[in-house]
Every structure is written in C-alpha cells, then in structure tokens.
Scaffold this motif. Structure first.
Motif, PDB file in Angstrom:
ATOM      1  N   SER A 385       0.857  -1.185   0.000  1.00  0.00           N
ATOM      2  CA  SER A 385       0.000   0.000   0.000  1.00  0.00           C
ATOM      3  C   SER A 385       0.888   1.228   0.000  1.00  0.00           C
ATOM      4  CB  SER A 385      -0.902   0.007   1.244  1.00  0.00           C
ATOM      5  OG  SER A 385      -0.127   0.264   2.413  1.00  0.00           O
ATOM      6  N   VAL A 386       0.266   2.404  -0.103  1.00  0.00           N
ATOM      7  CA  VAL A 386       1.046   3.638  -0.028  1.00  0.00           C
ATOM      8  C   VAL A 386       1.806   3.738   1.287  1.00  0.00           C
ATOM      9  CG1 VAL A 386      -0.378   4.976  -1.613  1.00  0.00           C
ATOM     10  CG2 VAL A 386      -0.981   4.903   0.793  1.00  0.00           C
ATOM     11  N   HIS A 387       1.294   3.092   2.332  1.00  0.00           N
ATOM     12  CA  HIS A 387       1.943   3.164   3.642  1.00  0.00           C
ATOM     13  C   HIS A 387       3.360   2.596   3.611  1.00  0.00           C
ATOM     14  CE1 HIS A 387      -2.490   2.636   4.314  1.00  0.00           C
ATOM     15  NE2 HIS A 387      -2.289   3.784   4.910  1.00  0.00           N
ATOM     16  N   LYS A 388       3.593   1.609   2.729  1.00  0.00           N
ATOM     17  CA  LYS A 388       4.923   0.996   2.658  1.00  0.00           C
ATOM     18  C   LYS A 388       5.981   1.991   2.197  1.00  0.00           C
ATOM     19  CE  LYS A 388       4.182  -3.477   3.594  1.00  0.00           C
ATOM     20  NZ  LYS A 388       4.919  -4.256   4.609  1.00  0.00           N
ATOM     21  N   PHE A 389       5.586   2.965   1.423  1.00  0.00           N
ATOM     22  CA  PHE A 389       6.543   3.928   0.872  1.00  0.00           C
ATOM     23  C   PHE A 389       6.652   5.196   1.723  1.00  0.00           C
ATOM     24  CE2 PHE A 389       4.872   1.472  -2.727  1.00  0.00           C
ATOM     25  CZ  PHE A 389       6.048   1.012  -3.283  1.00  0.00           C
ATOM     26  N   LEU A 390       5.866   5.269   2.785  1.00  0.00           N
ATOM     27  CA  LEU A 390       5.862   6.453   3.641  1.00  0.00           C
ATOM     28  C   LEU A 390       6.505   6.148   4.981  1.00  0.00           C
ATOM     29  CD1 LEU A 390       2.219   7.684   2.993  1.00  0.00           C
ATOM     30  CD2 LEU A 390       4.303   8.855   2.272  1.00  0.00           C
ATOM     31  N   ARG A 391       7.297   7.092   5.458  1.00  0.00           N
ATOM     32  CA  ARG A 391       7.885   6.987   6.797  1.00  0.00           C
ATOM     33  C   ARG A 391       7.128   7.926   7.735  1.00  0.00           C
ATOM     34  NH1 ARG A 391      12.899   9.554   5.812  1.00  0.00           N
ATOM     35  NH2 ARG A 391      11.850  10.363   3.943  1.00  0.00           N
ATOM     36  N   THR A 392       6.559   7.362   8.788  1.00  0.00           N
ATOM     37  CA  THR A 392       5.887   8.190   9.784  1.00  0.00           C
ATOM     38  C   THR A 392       6.923   8.621  10.810  1.00  0.00           C
ATOM     39  OG1 THR A 392       3.840   6.940   9.472  1.00  0.00           O
ATOM     40  CG2 THR A 392       4.013   8.290  11.452  1.00  0.00           C
ATOM     41  N   VAL A 393       7.350   9.870  10.712  1.00  0.00           N
ATOM     42  CA  VAL A 393       8.382  10.391  11.600  1.00  0.00           C
ATOM     43  C   VAL A 393       7.738  11.353  12.600  1.00  0.00           C
ATOM     44  CG1 VAL A 393      10.190  10.128   9.878  1.00  0.00           C
ATOM     45  CG2 VAL A 393       8.959  12.295  10.027  1.00  0.00           C
ATOM     46  N   THR A 394       8.315  11.443  13.773  1.00  0.00           N
ATOM     47  CA  THR A 394       7.725  12.248  14.833  1.00  0.00           C
ATOM     48  C   THR A 394       8.619  13.428  15.199  1.00  0.00           C
ATOM     49  OG1 THR A 394       8.735  10.860  16.540  1.00  0.00           O
ATOM     50  CG2 THR A 394       6.523  10.257  15.786  1.00  0.00           C
ATOM     51  N   TRP A 395       8.044  14.424  15.833  1.00  0.00           N
ATOM     52  CA  TRP A 395       8.796  15.586  16.308  1.00  0.00           C
ATOM     53  C   TRP A 395       8.210  16.046  17.641  1.00  0.00           C
ATOM     54  CZ3 TRP A 395       5.913  19.892  17.252  1.00  0.00           C
ATOM     55  CH2 TRP A 395       4.684  20.025  16.571  1.00  0.00           C
ATOM     56  N   GLN A 396       8.966  16.854  18.362  1.00  0.00           N
ATOM     57  CA  GLN A 396       8.488  17.413  19.631  1.00  0.00           C
ATOM     58  C   GLN A 396       9.142  18.754  19.910  1.00  0.00           C
ATOM     59  OE1 GLN A 396      10.284  14.814  23.028  1.00  0.00           O
ATOM     60  NE2 GLN A 396      10.012  13.507  21.210  1.00  0.00           N
ATOM     61  N   ARG A 397       8.426  19.569  20.653  1.00  0.00           N
ATOM     62  CA  ARG A 397       8.896  20.901  21.035  1.00  0.00           C
ATOM     63  C   ARG A 397       8.440  21.164  22.460  1.00  0.00           C
ATOM     64  NH1 ARG A 397       6.215  25.712  20.536  1.00  0.00           N
ATOM     65  NH2 ARG A 397       4.671  24.791  19.122  1.00  0.00           N
ATOM     66  N   VAL A 398       9.332  21.748  23.273  1.00  0.00           N
ATOM     67  CA  VAL A 398       9.056  21.940  24.694  1.00  0.00           C
ATOM     68  C   VAL A 398       9.104  23.433  25.021  1.00  0.00           C
ATOM     69  CG1 VAL A 398       9.721  21.334  27.050  1.00  0.00           C
ATOM     70  CG2 VAL A 398      10.069  19.691  25.189  1.00  0.00           C
ATOM     71  N   ALA A 399       8.007  23.962  25.471  1.00  0.00           N
ATOM     72  CA  ALA A 399       7.936  25.356  25.926  1.00  0.00           C
ATOM     73  C   ALA A 399       8.329  25.426  27.413  1.00  0.00           C
ATOM     74  CB  ALA A 399       6.535  25.904  25.710  1.00  0.00           C
ATOM     75  N   PRO A 400       8.718  26.611  27.917  1.00  0.00           N
ATOM     76  CA  PRO A 400       9.195  26.734  29.305  1.00  0.00           C
ATOM     77  C   PRO A 400       8.228  26.190  30.349  1.00  0.00           C
ATOM     78  CG  PRO A 400       9.706  28.725  28.092  1.00  0.00           C
ATOM     79  CD  PRO A 400       8.865  27.884  27.180  1.00  0.00           C
ATOM     80  N   GLU A 401       6.919  26.380  30.137  1.00  0.00           N
ATOM     81  CA  GLU A 401       5.973  25.931  31.159  1.00  0.00           C
ATOM     82  C   GLU A 401       5.906  24.409  31.297  1.00  0.00           C
ATOM     83  OE1 GLU A 401       3.359  27.131  27.533  1.00  0.00           O
ATOM     84  OE2 GLU A 401       5.276  27.705  28.449  1.00  0.00           O
ATOM     85  N   ALA A 402       6.389  23.689  30.278  1.00  0.00           N
ATOM     86  CA  ALA A 402       6.366  22.220  30.349  1.00  0.00           C
ATOM     87  C   ALA A 402       7.616  21.652  31.004  1.00  0.00           C
ATOM     88  CB  ALA A 402       6.211  21.637  28.949  1.00  0.00           C
ATOM     89  N   LEU A 403       8.668  22.477  31.166  1.00  0.00           N
ATOM     90  CA  LEU A 403       9.965  21.942  31.600  1.00  0.00           C
ATOM     91  C   LEU A 403       9.986  21.343  33.005  1.00  0.00           C
ATOM     92  CD1 LEU A 403      12.690  24.348  30.174  1.00  0.00           C
ATOM     93  CD2 LEU A 403      12.606  21.869  29.958  1.00  0.00           C
TER      94      LEU A 403
END
Length: 433
Positions: A385-403
């Motif tokens: 399927s199209v899923h085989k050719f796609l890489r699901t990559v993740t990202w994250q960002r941390v704001a000061p209030e979450a630290l």
C-alpha cells in the motif's frame, strides 16, 4: 472436519534427483549470497556478466526513452484503454489510502507539543516479473502506488524477452511510463534486484524494493532486507473459497482453477458446509482445466492434483475458523449474508465478497493492490500500500511551562535505570529553565 479432496504427493525419484525442500532453499540462498557479493564488489560489469549469461539478453540494459516511446506506439489501442482504466482505479484507491494517514500536532501537556510527519522514501525500485506471463498488472500495482505515495525516483527492472524489441515487452513499457517509472532496466533475477539495491546502470540506490518474483528474487530481497526496505517475502500465490449451498459449482471450480494456472506450487482451498457442493466442485474442476490452452492447462493440472484441498465442515462458524487458520492470500466468499462474512473473517490478504467479485478483478484492474501476503503471512501483515513507501516520523517541542515536570520525571526514571548522563541532560534544562 473432513477433507474430501486430499493432497496427492508428486512422485518420488531416486535420492540423487529428489532434493529436500531444505536443501533446495539452501542452494537458492547460497546462490543469492554469492551473486549479491560479486555484483556489489564488481558493480555494473559483474551485473552485466550475470545478465548476459542468465537473461540471455545482448541489447541495452537501460531501456532508452525513444525505445519506450516506440513500444508505447506499438501497443494496440484497446489494450492501452484497458491499462488506462485499471491504472485509474488503482490510482484512486491508493489516493484514498493515502488520505487515511495525516500529519498531526497535539499539545500533550501545557507547553509540550508533539506531532508526526509523513515522508516518502527518496527512491523505490519495482521488480516486474517476466517468465511464463507478461505481468502488466505487477507494473501497475507497484509503480502507481509508489507514485501516489510521493516517491520522486521510481526505478523498474524486468527480465528481458527475446521477442521484445527493447527487451521488456511493449505493454509493460507502456504501463511503466503511464504509472510514472523514472528509469527502466531490461534485467531480471538476482542481478535485477542487485541493480536496484546498489544503484547500478545510473539508478539511484533504492530505499525500498517491491514486487513479486521467483525464489531467487525473493531470496535476494530477504538477504538485502535491513540495508533496504522490502514489501514482503512472497511465496506461491494462493486462493481460498468459502462457499455454502447457494454457490454455483462451476463458478467455484473455475475460480479455483483460475489461480492454479500460476503453476504447480499454487495451493487452493474450498471450505464449505455443503457436501453436495464439495462433490460437484471436485467433478467440475478437471473439466475446467481440460478446457484451458497450453501451457496453462498443464500448470493448472499439476497444482490441482498436487495441492488442491476441498474441506467440508459442519457450519459457517467452522468455515470462518478454517479460513482464519489458513490465512490465505486471496479469500473469496461465495455464500449468503455477505455482511456477516465481512464482519467475521479476520485473516486474509484481500477479501472478495460475492460470486461477482472474482480474484482476477483484484489481480488486474479493480483497484486494491494485488501484492499480498502469502503462505499464511496474512495473520500478521497486510499487502502493499502507499503506507509501505511512507515513513511516519515524529517531532516534539518543549515550551518553558512544560519543563519542570517533564525534566523531573525524566531524571527520576533515568536514575532508576542507572542512566546518570540522561538524568543530567534533564537537570540541565531544568536549571536553565
């Protein structure tokens, strides 16, 4: 449960001629390992030497653009129309699949953001089988799906044939151009897979190699897996028909025979709760085979005599259990109450509901992909399927209030695990925050 049409073993020969499956597999594995090593070390020269010897093709390996254009012009208009129609269905289904995956962003805690992106591989390689049949449909299924996924470089290899002016048959070249292949090689077998993986003859190195092939092609893909991605390790194609007393025996028999023509290693099953249907199908199938032309007739006869099974069970619940146990590549329901069967069956590569939905439709033109798991692999994976050719990559960002809380939790878990450096990277952020 009874089997009214048991397997019949092929005749044995003497010990020198009767290789065990294990020894045959070992020979294939050794040949693939040797050839892949030779081609990786020797590059195009080594690949070309194997191609000249094994493919028997003395023409150009890279099919030139003008040869592709000439081949397209030779394809009859009615065949072009058929290929175009199938291509549109396959494209639309793949586009609908692609739409089920989306990029997203979520705020998990105040100031803690995470998300996913969907990135296609940079280069894909499609193996388009040749041999007894000219597999237009494999070109459609593999290259179209990669193109819809957004893969920018799609290379294709196919075993050359002496009767094709450019090596690759005209209809396959037309299909590959239509579907968006960026370069085509007239080369097959292990050497073809190696050309895709190692980036020979001007190809980019493939990140993903897809498409069915013989035992040597499958073994080459297996040995390269990890260095490249692959769709799956495909074994012999198969079909299972579940049918009740409402089914037409001739239709069931012909649908089973339709898969048998792939060759003598093709298993087919009928699972039914109707002894009368079982007996009728057992009578009908030999007549369906006898009506075929050669070489289809001999191939189907060997498969039917050696691997066909007609299995009778008490009721439809037992039919479901048997179908799930076998987990066929193609599962065809010819029985009443199709919605019940769709909801109840759980292990198959692709499901065909009703007597009108023959497996051949899915193999060639209806839209869903025909590169499917075989040999029971449908218990744990789906098809191409199209899923085989796609890489699901993740990202994250941390704001000061979450630290504060995030750093504290990370440091506590890290120190409990004994990973002090990890803990200190969290402490540093907390101090700076």
């Amino acid at each position: 449960m009874t089997e009214s049409f048991p397997k019949r073993s092929l005749p044995r020969t003497d010990a020198a001629e009767q290789a065990s499956p294990n020894s045959a597999a070992q020979t294939v594995a050794q040949t693939a390992a040797r050839m892949l090593a030779e081609i990786e070390a020797g590059g195009e020269e080594a690949a070309l030497a194997h191609a000249r010897k094994l493919d028997g093709w003395q023409g150009e390996i890279v099919v030139p653009d003008d040869a592709i254009e000439a081949a397209c012009a030779r394809v009859p208009a009615d065949l072009r129309d058929a290929i175009d129609w199938a291509h549109e269905n396959i494209t639309r289904f793949a586009e609908a699949q692609r739409a089920t995956l989306t990029e997203m962003e979520v705020e998990l805690r105040p100031g803690l953001f995470a998300g996913q992106r969907l990135l296609p591989v940079a280069a894909a390689g499609a193996y388009v089988p040749g041999g007894r049949y000219s597999h237009i449909a494999s070109a459609l299924m593999t290259v179209t799906t990669a193109r819809v996924a957004g893969v920018p470089q799609i290379s294709a290899v196919s075993p050359p044939r002496a009767d094709a002016p450019a090596g690759v048959p005209d209809a396959i070249l037309y299909t590959l151009k239509l579907c968006g292949a960026t370069k085509v090689l007239a080369i097959g077998g292990i050497q073809g897979v190696a050309a895709l993986a190692f980036g020979l003859f001007g190809l980019p190195k493939s990140d993903m190699i897809v498409g069915p092939g013989n035992d040597y092609v499958t073994e080459a893909k297996r040995q390269l897996f990890g260095r490249v991605g692959i769709d799956m390790l495909a074994g012999p194609t198969d079909v299972l028909v579940v049918a009740d007393a409402t089914a037409d025996p001739h239709t069931v028999a012909l649908d089973l025979v339709g898969q048998c023509e792939h060759g003598p290693n093709t298993p087919v099953w009928l699972v039914t709760d109707s002894p009368a249907l079982a007996e009728a199908v057992a009578r009908e199938a030999p007549a369906c085979i006898a009506a075929l032309p050669e070489p289809n007739r001999s191939a189907a006869a060997l498969a039917w005599e050696g691997l066909a099974q007609i299995i009778t069970v008490p009721d439809r619940a037992a039919m479901v259990a048997e179908a799930d146990r076998i987990a066929p590549e193609h599962l065809h329901v010819q029985a009443a109450d199709l919605d019940w069967w769709k909801a109840s069956l759980n292990a198959y590569g692709s499901l065909f509901l009703g007597p009108e939905a023959t497996v051949a439709f899915g193999d060639k033109a209806s839209g869903p992909n025909h590169v499917l798991p075989t040999s029971g692999a449908a218990r744990y994976t789906g098809g191409l399927s199209v899923h085989k050719f796609l890489r699901t990559v993740t990202w994250q960002r941390v704001a000061p209030e979450a630290l504060p809380r995030l750093a504290d939790v990370t440091a506590r878990i890290s120190r409990h695990e004994g990973m002090e450096a990890h803990a200190r990277t969290a402490d540093l952020r907390l101090k700076r925050g």
